[in-house]
Design an enzyme around this catalytic site. Sequence first.
Site, PDB file in Angstrom:
ATOM      1  N   GLU A 115     -15.897  -4.018   7.721  1.00 17.27           N
ATOM      2  CA  GLU A 115     -15.808  -2.755   8.251  1.00 17.27           C
ATOM      3  C   GLU A 115     -17.156  -1.586   8.254  1.00 17.27           C
ATOM      4  O   GLU A 115     -17.431  -1.063   8.905  1.00 17.27           O
ATOM      5  CB  GLU A 115     -14.765  -2.208   7.497  1.00 17.27           C
ATOM      6  CG  GLU A 115     -14.329  -0.690   8.006  1.00 17.27           C
ATOM      7  CD  GLU A 115     -13.176   0.006   6.937  1.00 17.27           C
ATOM      8  OE1 GLU A 115     -12.445  -0.929   6.346  1.00 17.27           O
ATOM      9  OE2 GLU A 115     -12.812   1.036   7.212  1.00 17.27           O
TER      10      GLU A 115
ATOM     11  N   LYS B  46       0.964  -1.307   0.027  1.00 16.28           N
ATOM     12  CA  LYS B  46      -0.054  -0.103  -0.159  1.00 16.28           C
ATOM     13  C   LYS B  46       1.096   1.295   0.151  1.00 16.28           C
ATOM     14  O   LYS B  46       1.603   1.266   1.091  1.00 16.28           O
ATOM     15  CB  LYS B  46      -0.809  -0.034   1.212  1.00 16.28           C
ATOM     16  CG  LYS B  46      -1.617   1.276   1.636  1.00 16.28           C
ATOM     17  CD  LYS B  46      -2.586   1.054   2.997  1.00 16.28           C
ATOM     18  CE  LYS B  46      -3.260   2.324   3.156  1.00 16.28           C
ATOM     19  NZ  LYS B  46      -4.201   2.279   4.372  1.00 16.28           N
TER      20      LYS B  46
ATOM     21  N   ASP C  99     -14.754   2.653  -1.414  1.00 20.67           N
ATOM     22  CA  ASP C  99     -14.046   2.054  -0.256  1.00 20.67           C
ATOM     23  C   ASP C  99     -15.083   0.979   0.551  1.00 20.67           C
ATOM     24  O   ASP C  99     -15.690   0.967   1.510  1.00 20.67           O
ATOM     25  CB  ASP C  99     -13.589   2.877   0.863  1.00 20.67           C
ATOM     26  CG  ASP C  99     -12.688   2.347   1.909  1.00 20.67           C
ATOM     27  OD1 ASP C  99     -12.144   1.272   1.543  1.00 20.67           O
ATOM     28  OD2 ASP C  99     -12.036   3.059   2.648  1.00 20.67           O
TER      29      ASP C  99
ATOM     30  N   ARG D 206     -12.631  12.112  -5.073  1.00 20.40           N
ATOM     31  CA  ARG D 206     -11.896  11.090  -4.506  1.00 20.40           C
ATOM     32  C   ARG D 206     -12.197   9.682  -5.459  1.00 20.40           C
ATOM     33  O   ARG D 206     -11.354   8.818  -5.911  1.00 20.40           O
ATOM     34  CB  ARG D 206     -12.279  10.668  -3.046  1.00 20.40           C
ATOM     35  CG  ARG D 206     -11.628   9.414  -2.418  1.00 20.40           C
ATOM     36  CD  ARG D 206     -11.671   9.319  -1.164  1.00 20.40           C
ATOM     37  NE  ARG D 206     -11.882   7.782  -0.726  1.00 20.40           N
ATOM     38  CZ  ARG D 206     -11.905   7.486   0.388  1.00 20.40           C
ATOM     39  NH1 ARG D 206     -12.198   8.430   1.623  1.00 20.40           N
ATOM     40  NH2 ARG D 206     -11.973   6.376   0.777  1.00 20.40           N
TER      41      ARG D 206
ATOM     42  N   HIS E 247     -20.468   5.963   2.161  1.00 18.75           N
ATOM     43  CA  HIS E 247     -19.601   6.444   3.125  1.00 18.75           C
ATOM     44  C   HIS E 247     -20.113   7.558   4.206  1.00 18.75           C
ATOM     45  O   HIS E 247     -19.543   8.591   4.274  1.00 18.75           O
ATOM     46  CB  HIS E 247     -18.411   7.096   2.368  1.00 18.75           C
ATOM     47  CG  HIS E 247     -17.005   6.956   2.921  1.00 18.75           C
ATOM     48  ND1 HIS E 247     -16.832   7.114   4.504  1.00 18.75           N
ATOM     49  CD2 HIS E 247     -15.913   6.323   2.409  1.00 18.75           C
ATOM     50  CE1 HIS E 247     -15.674   6.979   4.623  1.00 18.75           C
ATOM     51  NE2 HIS E 247     -15.054   6.215   3.567  1.00 18.75           N
TER      52      HIS E 247
ATOM     53  N   GLU F  90      -3.400   6.781   2.569  1.00 18.59           N
ATOM     54  CA  GLU F  90      -3.606   7.111   3.807  1.00 18.59           C
ATOM     55  C   GLU F  90      -2.366   7.312   4.716  1.00 18.59           C
ATOM     56  O   GLU F  90      -2.107   6.751   5.596  1.00 18.59           O
ATOM     57  CB  GLU F  90      -4.431   5.999   4.268  1.00 18.59           C
ATOM     58  CG  GLU F  90      -5.879   6.106   3.443  1.00 18.59           C
ATOM     59  CD  GLU F  90      -6.712   4.877   3.900  1.00 18.59           C
ATOM     60  OE1 GLU F  90      -6.381   4.067   4.608  1.00 18.59           O
ATOM     61  OE2 GLU F  90      -7.917   5.084   3.890  1.00 18.59           O
TER      62      GLU F  90
ATOM     63  N   ARG G  83      -1.305  -2.204  -4.457  1.00 11.91           N
ATOM     64  CA  ARG G  83      -2.624  -1.742  -4.594  1.00 11.91           C
ATOM     65  C   ARG G  83      -2.769  -0.335  -5.117  1.00 11.91           C
ATOM     66  O   ARG G  83      -2.066   0.446  -5.128  1.00 11.91           O
ATOM     67  CB  ARG G  83      -2.929  -1.555  -3.156  1.00 11.91           C
ATOM     68  CG  ARG G  83      -2.843  -2.857  -2.184  1.00 11.91           C
ATOM     69  CD  ARG G  83      -3.165  -3.021  -0.631  1.00 11.91           C
ATOM     70  NE  ARG G  83      -4.564  -2.957  -0.313  1.00 11.91           N
ATOM     71  CZ  ARG G  83      -5.310  -1.941   0.351  1.00 11.91           C
ATOM     72  NH1 ARG G  83      -4.481  -0.997   0.748  1.00 11.91           N
ATOM     73  NH2 ARG G  83      -6.389  -2.102   0.644  1.00 11.91           N
TER      74      ARG G  83
HETATM   75  O1  GCW Z   1     -11.195   1.330   4.294  1.00 12.00           O
HETATM   76  C1  GCW Z   1     -10.057   1.702   4.698  1.00 12.00           C
HETATM   77  C2  GCW Z   1      -9.926   1.224   5.908  1.00 12.00           C
HETATM   78  C3  GCW Z   1      -8.410   1.402   6.567  1.00 12.00           C
HETATM   79  C4  GCW Z   1      -7.553   0.452   5.411  1.00 12.00           C
HETATM   80  C5  GCW Z   1      -7.645   1.197   4.350  1.00 12.00           C
HETATM   81  C6  GCW Z   1      -7.159   0.100   3.029  1.00 12.00           C
HETATM   82  C7  GCW Z   1      -5.740  -0.663   5.749  1.00 12.00           C
HETATM   83  O2  GCW Z   1     -10.772   2.199   6.813  1.00 12.00           O
HETATM   84  O3  GCW Z   1      -8.489   0.837   7.964  1.00 12.00           O
HETATM   85  O4  GCW Z   1      -6.067   0.461   5.761  1.00 12.00           O
HETATM   86  O5  GCW Z   1      -9.287   0.758   3.736  1.00 12.00           O
HETATM   87  O6  GCW Z   1      -7.540  -0.472   2.474  1.00 12.00           O
HETATM   88  O7  GCW Z   1      -5.824   0.398   2.941  1.00 12.00           O
END
Ligand code: GCW
Length: 729
Positions: free
Chosen positions: A406, A300, A378, A349, A534, A304, A337
């Site tokens: 999640e 990754k 997401d 986004r 979201h 983030e 990723r």
């Molecule tokens: O949806 C987000 C999650 C994060 C996660 C991220 C990802 C590992 O809230 O917790 O981090 O995706 O997929 O990298």
Amino acid sequence: MFLRLLTAALLLLLVVPAQAEDGYDLWLRYRPMEAEGLAKYRPLARVVVAAKATSPTLDAAKAELTRGLSGLLNQAVGAGDLADGAVVIGTPESSAFVARLKLPLNGLGREGYLVRSVSLSGHAVTVIAANSDIGVLYGSFAFLRLIQTRQDIGHLDITSAPRMKFRLLNHWDNLDGTIERGYSGHSVFDWHKMPDYVDPRLTVMARADASVGINGISLNNVSADPWALSPMYIEKMAALADLLRPYGIRIYVAAKFSAPVELGKLKTADPADPEVQAWWKKEVDSIYRRIPDFGGFVVKANSEGQPGPRDYNRSQAEGANVIADALAPHGGTMFWRAFVYSEKDPTDRAKQAYNEFKPLDGKFRDNAFVQVKNGAIDFQPREPAHPLFGAMPKTNLALEVQLTKEYLGQTTHLVYLPELFKEVLDWDTEARGHGSTVAKVVDGSLEGHDTSAMVGVANIGDDRNWTGAQFSQADWYGFGRLAWNPALTSEQIAREWLGMTFTNNPAFAKAVVPMMMASREAVVDYMTPLGLHHLMATGHHYGPGPWVGDLPRPEQNPVYFHRADANGIGFDRTPSGSDATSQYAPPIAKLFSGPDIPDQYLLWFQHVGWDHKMRSGRSLWDELVVQYDKGIASVGEMRKTWTAMKPYVDAERWSQEAAFLAVQEKEARWWRDASIAYWEIFSHRPMPAGHAPPPHDVEYYKAIYFPYAPGRPGYTAGPFRNTPKDPTE
Ligand code: GCW
């Protein structure tokens, strides 16, 4: 008196079943079958005939068959000699019997299998054959599944080979034992005790993975800790790899892009720097010295807060390739990723990953995959497929889905995810005309790639039932089954899983299959109907938070996604808005920007007036309320169904699920009430007739707060996990 009490206590012990029904055995629950079944199956599976020349994998196959058959048939089924009703297993190399049968194994590749009823030296037997030992193990699980689901096994002629080459789980486990987005306890990997002690319980996990064909697992959180690459941890991983190897499971590691700096003490992690290249090569060589069948890395990068090639003005492809090149001589694979978005980029986004990756099509190495989440935002209850599917024909694309729930209510909500996976796999990208489904993009057939991958973010933890909830086991099971064969239907998978996990009573399946099938739409309706997305509370994503608008990163705020105002609601992604629709093939772009857009994607792509007339004839506002209430009603139905299933299910598992469904219904209401209370501020419309207003105003819902909701380690320290410290300090 005391003696009498003691006798009573002992008697009580006798009536308690020997094995607790707590879900530990997953779908490999080989309980004795009903009398009718015993009469039918016993003569057909009396002894297991395995090759003399054996291997750990063949031993695992033999052990599984003897365990499974003995349990199911309630009699000792051991290994022995050829006889009527024998189950003969092996490859042409390992078994003279298999060799003698000259079976058509050619098209099956390394992992496929054949299961056939044949006559051998005058005996009626079942043969489970493959080109390799792992194929034999997969075939053995398939044979057991047939019996577990009460299929006819008298005249078998089955061949099966996986459609995806890489069928992987990504565990998001931190090295300290916590799990990112984990809702089933702590990590199953007890790193501290490894390598000297590897928990034998992991064998159960390995068997479960192998039973559905999962052939690789990455061990640590993609928001990675550089320690994972240190010699100390490689040693631990080598011990784990030894346990998993017989089950055909390779291990992968989530690598931190800046590891050359943190571990290697280099000044830079710039992929163009020769020292950095040499560092990765040296690191990878040393891993392969310890783990010769190491799978590779998942990375990754520039997402983030994670480091990545963009920190050095290099492209994502340059970043991926330097590591892919280090892996290539060893046959390792790079999973890079595509989940990238930046708070500094004002672009919608939903468009950012496509904008960044599409121009890099053809620039990634052959042993690299770009790993794309099912949707562009997401892991939401419903998303349109990610526009990258079909848009990078010269690149290996892996589909990433999330098994851990999640954004779907987490442990207690019953949401059958294979329904969601199928919706994505069957999505028509139209990239090469009709029928260019995501399944075909991902299995490589659309563009003629000879490699393919599907990846699931694991929902496994150290809870006694592994996944926190009994029904979440179906998501693990279903993921594996679909990665093996995306053409299976989610209904078929539900039926199989229920039969193996609970009972084959037709009345049970008749009620519970539809319950599972409806559960996915229910969560969409009560959380985020009509394309909303979201809107989950910040950080832990548990419960509603549509009002949140003050996060430092604008593109993580729910208000960013719903854009409700006095005129209406929804994100305008048509050409008059962010134009995200243009990232899709023209027929889809046109559909999503126009009046014929399906209701379920409406507010994802369009900002729509509160009075907009919907297909149903209702106004948008009324329709929203109707959808929320439909979701709650659906959960009500699920509860009723489960209540009626009490006679078919053991008390322990039944009660847990009954309690969870009650939570789900309560929380479905919470979602609906909180959301409507908030939307009313903008819509100023009355509730449609027959639909009650929320019992509280929005301030009440805003005040609900969970300081320690699970699944987000380090959250209290800020919206992102702390960057791990220099591991060598
Ligand atoms: O949806 C987000 C999650 C994060 C996660 C991220 C990802 C590992 O809230 O917790 O981090 O995706 O997929 O990298």
